[in-house]
Scaffold this motif. Structure first.
Motif, mmCIF file in Angstrom:
data_model
loop_
_atom_site.group_PDB
_atom_site.id
_atom_site.type_symbol
_atom_site.label_atom_id
_atom_site.label_comp_id
_atom_site.label_asym_id
_atom_site.label_seq_id
_atom_site.Cartn_x
_atom_site.Cartn_y
_atom_site.Cartn_z
ATOM 1 N N ALA A 22 0.868 -1.183 0.000
ATOM 2 C CA ALA A 22 0.000 0.000 0.000
ATOM 3 C C ALA A 22 0.900 1.227 0.000
ATOM 4 O O ALA A 22 2.124 1.134 0.174
ATOM 5 C CB ALA A 22 -0.932 0.008 1.206
ATOM 6 N N ALA A 23 0.288 2.410 -0.199
ATOM 7 C CA ALA A 23 1.068 3.648 -0.229
ATOM 8 C C ALA A 23 0.244 4.802 0.320
ATOM 9 O O ALA A 23 -0.985 4.810 0.231
ATOM 10 C CB ALA A 23 1.516 3.959 -1.658
ATOM 11 N N LEU A 24 0.944 5.767 0.899
ATOM 12 C CA LEU A 24 0.353 7.022 1.364
ATOM 13 C C LEU A 24 1.025 8.149 0.604
ATOM 14 O O LEU A 24 2.230 8.365 0.726
ATOM 15 C CB LEU A 24 0.567 7.183 2.883
ATOM 16 N N GLN A 25 0.244 8.845 -0.221
ATOM 17 C CA GLN A 25 0.781 9.916 -1.064
ATOM 18 C C GLN A 25 0.528 11.282 -0.422
ATOM 19 O O GLN A 25 -0.341 11.432 0.442
ATOM 20 C CB GLN A 25 0.122 9.878 -2.455
ATOM 21 N N ARG A 26 1.275 12.275 -0.887
ATOM 22 C CA ARG A 26 1.140 13.637 -0.380
ATOM 23 C C ARG A 26 -0.301 14.129 -0.530
ATOM 24 O O ARG A 26 -0.919 13.979 -1.582
ATOM 25 C CB ARG A 26 2.079 14.568 -1.146
ATOM 26 N N GLY A 27 -0.864 14.685 0.539
ATOM 27 C CA GLY A 27 -2.206 15.247 0.486
ATOM 28 C C GLY A 27 -3.328 14.259 0.716
ATOM 29 O O GLY A 27 -4.485 14.657 0.880
ATOM 30 N N GLU A 28 -3.016 12.964 0.750
ATOM 31 C CA GLU A 28 -4.073 11.976 0.979
ATOM 32 C C GLU A 28 -4.473 11.948 2.456
ATOM 33 O O GLU A 28 -3.642 12.097 3.343
ATOM 34 C CB GLU A 28 -3.608 10.570 0.569
ATOM 35 N N MET A 177 2.794 20.375 15.990
ATOM 36 C CA MET A 177 3.988 20.021 15.211
ATOM 37 C C MET A 177 3.744 20.178 13.705
ATOM 38 O O MET A 177 4.643 20.539 12.954
ATOM 39 C CB MET A 177 4.353 18.564 15.538
ATOM 40 N N ARG A 178 2.491 19.898 13.260
ATOM 41 C CA ARG A 178 2.127 19.933 11.838
ATOM 42 C C ARG A 178 3.196 19.240 10.979
ATOM 43 O O ARG A 178 3.829 19.857 10.113
ATOM 44 C CB ARG A 178 1.905 21.367 11.353
ATOM 45 N N PRO A 179 3.405 17.950 11.192
ATOM 46 C CA PRO A 179 4.420 17.214 10.420
ATOM 47 C C PRO A 179 3.945 17.008 8.981
ATOM 48 O O PRO A 179 2.795 17.315 8.630
ATOM 49 C CB PRO A 179 4.512 15.887 11.166
ATOM 50 N N ASP A 180 4.808 16.448 8.149
ATOM 51 C CA ASP A 180 4.409 16.134 6.772
ATOM 52 C C ASP A 180 3.348 15.035 6.753
ATOM 53 O O ASP A 180 2.489 15.008 5.869
ATOM 54 C CB ASP A 180 5.622 15.663 5.957
ATOM 55 N N VAL A 181 3.458 14.105 7.711
ATOM 56 C CA VAL A 181 2.510 12.983 7.798
ATOM 57 C C VAL A 181 2.038 12.854 9.242
ATOM 58 O O VAL A 181 2.848 12.851 10.158
ATOM 59 C CB VAL A 181 3.166 11.651 7.363
ATOM 60 N N MET A 182 0.733 12.780 9.429
ATOM 61 C CA MET A 182 0.166 12.483 10.750
ATOM 62 C C MET A 182 -0.370 11.062 10.751
ATOM 63 O O MET A 182 -1.126 10.675 9.859
ATOM 64 C CB MET A 182 -0.980 13.440 11.093
ATOM 65 N N LEU A 183 0.020 10.302 11.757
ATOM 66 C CA LEU A 183 -0.550 8.987 12.025
ATOM 67 C C LEU A 183 -1.350 9.112 13.314
ATOM 68 O O LEU A 183 -0.775 9.349 14.374
ATOM 69 C CB LEU A 183 0.546 7.934 12.188
ATOM 70 N N LEU A 184 -2.658 8.992 13.215
ATOM 71 C CA LEU A 184 -3.525 9.206 14.377
ATOM 72 C C LEU A 184 -4.314 7.937 14.676
ATOM 73 O O LEU A 184 -5.148 7.518 13.873
ATOM 74 C CB LEU A 184 -4.494 10.375 14.119
ATOM 75 N N ASP A 185 -4.030 7.326 15.819
ATOM 76 C CA ASP A 185 -4.699 6.095 16.231
ATOM 77 C C ASP A 185 -5.818 6.462 17.210
ATOM 78 O O ASP A 185 -5.564 6.789 18.362
ATOM 79 C CB ASP A 185 -3.679 5.158 16.891
ATOM 80 N N GLY A 205 -8.222 21.523 7.298
ATOM 81 C CA GLY A 205 -7.310 22.551 6.803
ATOM 82 C C GLY A 205 -5.853 22.140 6.797
ATOM 83 O O GLY A 205 -4.978 22.928 6.400
ATOM 84 N N TYR A 206 -5.569 20.918 7.226
ATOM 85 C CA TYR A 206 -4.185 20.415 7.278
ATOM 86 C C TYR A 206 -3.786 19.927 5.887
ATOM 87 O O TYR A 206 -4.493 19.129 5.269
ATOM 88 C CB TYR A 206 -4.132 19.276 8.305
ATOM 89 N N ASP A 207 -2.674 20.427 5.369
ATOM 90 C CA ASP A 207 -2.303 20.104 3.983
ATOM 91 C C ASP A 207 -1.326 18.937 3.881
ATOM 92 O O ASP A 207 -0.871 18.600 2.787
ATOM 93 C CB ASP A 207 -1.734 21.335 3.269
ATOM 94 N N GLY A 208 -0.996 18.309 4.996
ATOM 95 C CA GLY A 208 -0.117 17.143 4.951
ATOM 96 C C GLY A 208 -0.912 15.871 4.684
ATOM 97 O O GLY A 208 -2.118 15.901 4.423
ATOM 98 N N ALA A 209 -0.216 14.743 4.732
ATOM 99 C CA ALA A 209 -0.863 13.437 4.554
ATOM 100 C C ALA A 209 -1.311 12.911 5.914
ATOM 101 O O ALA A 209 -0.680 13.184 6.939
ATOM 102 C CB ALA A 209 0.102 12.463 3.896
ATOM 103 N N LEU A 210 -2.401 12.174 5.910
ATOM 104 C CA LEU A 210 -3.001 11.690 7.152
ATOM 105 C C LEU A 210 -3.384 10.223 7.006
ATOM 106 O O LEU A 210 -3.971 9.816 6.007
ATOM 107 C CB LEU A 210 -4.252 12.526 7.467
ATOM 108 N N LEU A 211 -3.020 9.427 8.011
ATOM 109 C CA LEU A 211 -3.471 8.040 8.109
ATOM 110 C C LEU A 211 -4.037 7.874 9.507
ATOM 111 O O LEU A 211 -3.328 8.112 10.497
ATOM 112 C CB LEU A 211 -2.306 7.064 7.887
ATOM 113 N N MET A 212 -5.312 7.513 9.613
ATOM 114 C CA MET A 212 -5.916 7.471 10.945
ATOM 115 C C MET A 212 -6.912 6.327 11.079
ATOM 116 O O MET A 212 -7.473 5.826 10.100
ATOM 117 C CB MET A 212 -6.621 8.787 11.265
ATOM 118 N N THR A 213 -7.113 5.908 12.323
ATOM 119 C CA THR A 213 -8.207 5.014 12.669
ATOM 120 C C THR A 213 -9.200 5.813 13.498
ATOM 121 O O THR A 213 -8.836 6.764 14.186
ATOM 122 C CB THR A 213 -7.723 3.816 13.504
ATOM 123 N N SER A 214 -10.456 5.426 13.427
ATOM 124 C CA SER A 214 -11.483 6.043 14.271
ATOM 125 C C SER A 214 -12.696 5.139 14.289
ATOM 126 O O SER A 214 -13.033 4.515 13.276
ATOM 127 C CB SER A 214 -11.868 7.428 13.758
#
Length: 539
Positions: A22-28, A177-185, A205-214
């Motif tokens: 799998a992949a996480l691209q910029r802005g996804e 921190m507003r990192p390039d990628v946020m991983l939010l569990d 409004g966050y322009d980075g990439a985000l991978l999260m569970t909820s």
């Protein structure tokens, strides 16, 4: 930005990932979904290099910064909440620390190389300004305010906060921190409705990439533009939000089931021919040809069936028309007034949701109504034939850790037969041998399900729920909503889950600093009437 290339991972005997990518691209903005234990947390740990894959590669582009929020926030103490949040702000926090050291050196009369220190101070100060360091505290306070912190809580020792508030501090660190990628569990856990909606807007409004569970369906729908599903060792991507994923997954399951059934019919026909003619020499060539054909066919597997859990209330005894009546209730904590002359009557079959900002008195109202808290003045009276069940936020702490799930149910209902108790345990996510788990090893969600099962097995006619969905996964929430929708008793509840509110409420009680406002109709009508999803969002 991040690629998972042919990864495999085993946890004990369980295969979590089998040669999947799998992949996480910029802005996804991606929602990570899958059944409990499928490997969502393990995936986060592999991306953050806390745990390697057994096979394959996890590739992160050079220079990409990653912020990871998990439910395990670690120790926090000795600093204010503001200082704790600023400490995690990435490069700027390190620059701030060096700037403080240089300021101390410049103020120290024993500093020997004063000119060199002064020159370095100028360089670091310029870098600090470039990174927005002087605005950092203001931004930290803004994030904490959005997550529900009062000024007093921001200034106080973070070590004195409860576990839920410490999680908010840990989340604030990542957001600042507003990192390039946020991983939010599970970032939506422990948030009230106002904070949840604020977080939605922030992430929008966050322009980075985000991978999260909820486990909050509405929260997921409003943020993600892609879903990655973990199931059976594979990672499958779906474009769109959670609702679209559910529809696509259901369609794919129907198509796969149809393909499976067609192939099974074809195989049965071929096998019948082979069995019928295998002994006849005149058909030997045809039989051999069909045997070879069957050997070469790639078998279609039936779709994996996730066990749907369901629970049906037995008929509850009828209560009187007036279920609970609060008259002239005053309640304060020290100098802080919560209620002053509150009148509130809840009638049979009403489903009243209590809304209000953090600390407005929602839980206090539920405690007053259930008799767990006495008013300073005024009266609280339950109606005739009321049989009440109360799910409190601390209820999970009262479970005996050494008792098993089944024993816990038996303790509560000693006269019930084992089949009935195993049935309710299965409905609340403890099938088969899971009833032998000891309470001390249960997760927060499992404890919540067990408390709910104990509460609802012998049906009450008045249910009081204080944030019942906090630890529940989507499947259990769906089951609970479906069961309560058919429930014919009375409900008084607090929830930050908008789907739960919309599906079950037919009356809204809004608790605000200006007083208590009563709205007929459910949550959907309340939103349409007020133009806001929560009282604290009003301008």
């Amino acid at each position: 930005m991040i690629r998972l290339d042919n990864i495999s991972k085993q946890n004990g005997r369980q295969l979590l990932f089998i040669e999947t990518s799998a992949a996480l691209q910029r802005g996804e903005k991606i929602g990570l979904v899958g059944p409990n234990g499928a490997g969502k947390t393990t995936l986060f740990r592999m991306i953050t290099s806390k745990e390697p894959p057994d096979e394959g590669l996890v590739l992160v582009d050079r220079g990409v910064t990653i912020g990871f929020f998990s439910q395990d926030v670690g120790e926090m103490s000795g600093r204010s909440a503001v200082a704790e949040v600023m400490e995690g702000a990435g490069d700027v926090s390190a620059v701030a620390a060096e700037l403080r050291d240089l300021e101390a050196a410049l103020a120290d009369p024993d500093t020997t190389d004063f000119d060199a220190v002064l020159e370095r101070f100028g360089e670091v100060q310029a870098r600090f300004e470039e990174l927005g360091g002087y605005a950092l505290e203001g931004r930290a306070r803004e994030v904490l305010d959005g997550l529900g912190f009062s000024q007093e809580m921001m200034e106080g020792d973070v070590g004195k906060l409860s576990g839920g508030w410490k999680m908010r501090v840990a989340l604030a660190r990542i957001l600042l921190m507003r990192p390039d990628v946020m991983l939010l569990d599970e970032p939506s856990n422990h948030l009230d409705l106002e904070s949840l909606i604020w977080l939605e807007n922030f992430l929008g409004g966050y322009d980075g990439a985000l991978l999260m569970t909820s486990h909050d369906r509405e929260f997921m729908n409003r943020i993600v533009n892609k879903i990655i599903e973990i199931d059976g060792g594979s990672l499958t991507s779906y474009a769109g939000d959670y609702e679209f994923y559910e529809a696509q997954r259901a369609m794919a399951e129907r198509q796969q089931q149809a393909q499976f059934e067609r192939q099974q019919a074809m195989l049965a026909k071929e096998i019948k021919f082979i069995e019928r003619f295998k002994a006849r020499a005149s058909h030997a060539a045809q039989v051999q040809s069909r045997v070879k054909k069957l050997d070469k066919i790639e078998r279609v597997e039936p779709p994996r069936r996730r066990q749907a859990i369901s629970f049906e209330f037995q008929p509850a005894p009828r209560s009187g028309d007036d279920v609970v009546n609060l008259k002239g209730v005053h309640k304060r904590y020290g100098s802080r007034v919560i209620y002053e002359g509150l009148d509130f009557l809840l009638r049979r079959r009403e489903r009243c949701a209590v809304l209000g900002t953090n600390g407005a008195g929602k839980s206090t109202l539920l405690k007053l109504a259930t008799g767990h808290l006495a008013p300073d003045t005024g009266s609280v009276a339950l109606g005739g034939s009321v049989k009440m069940a109360y799910f409190a936020q601390h209820a999970m702490e009262l479970l005996d850790g050494e008792r098993t799930v089944l024993q816990s149910l038996e303790d509560e209902f000693p006269r019930a037969n084992q089949a009935a108790l195993r049935g309710v345990a299965g409905a609340f996510g403890f099938p088969g041998d899971d009833v032998d788990k000891r309470c001390r090893v249960l997760s927060g969600g499992e404890k919540a399900r067990l408390v709910m099962a104990r509460m609802l097995f012998d049906p009450p006619n008045f249910i009081v729920l204080d944030e019942p969905t906090n630890h529940l996964d989507m499947a259990t929430k769906d089951m609970l909503i479906a069961a309560l929708a058919e429930y014919e008793g009375t409900m008084l509840f607090v929830s930050h889950d908008r789907r739960f509110l919309a599906a079950l409420s037919n009356r809204i009680l809004e608790v605000t600093p200006d007083g208590v406002h009563d709205y007929g109709g459910g949550y959907t009508e309340y939103v349409a009437r007020t133009g806001q999803e929560a009282p604290g969002l009003r301008s």
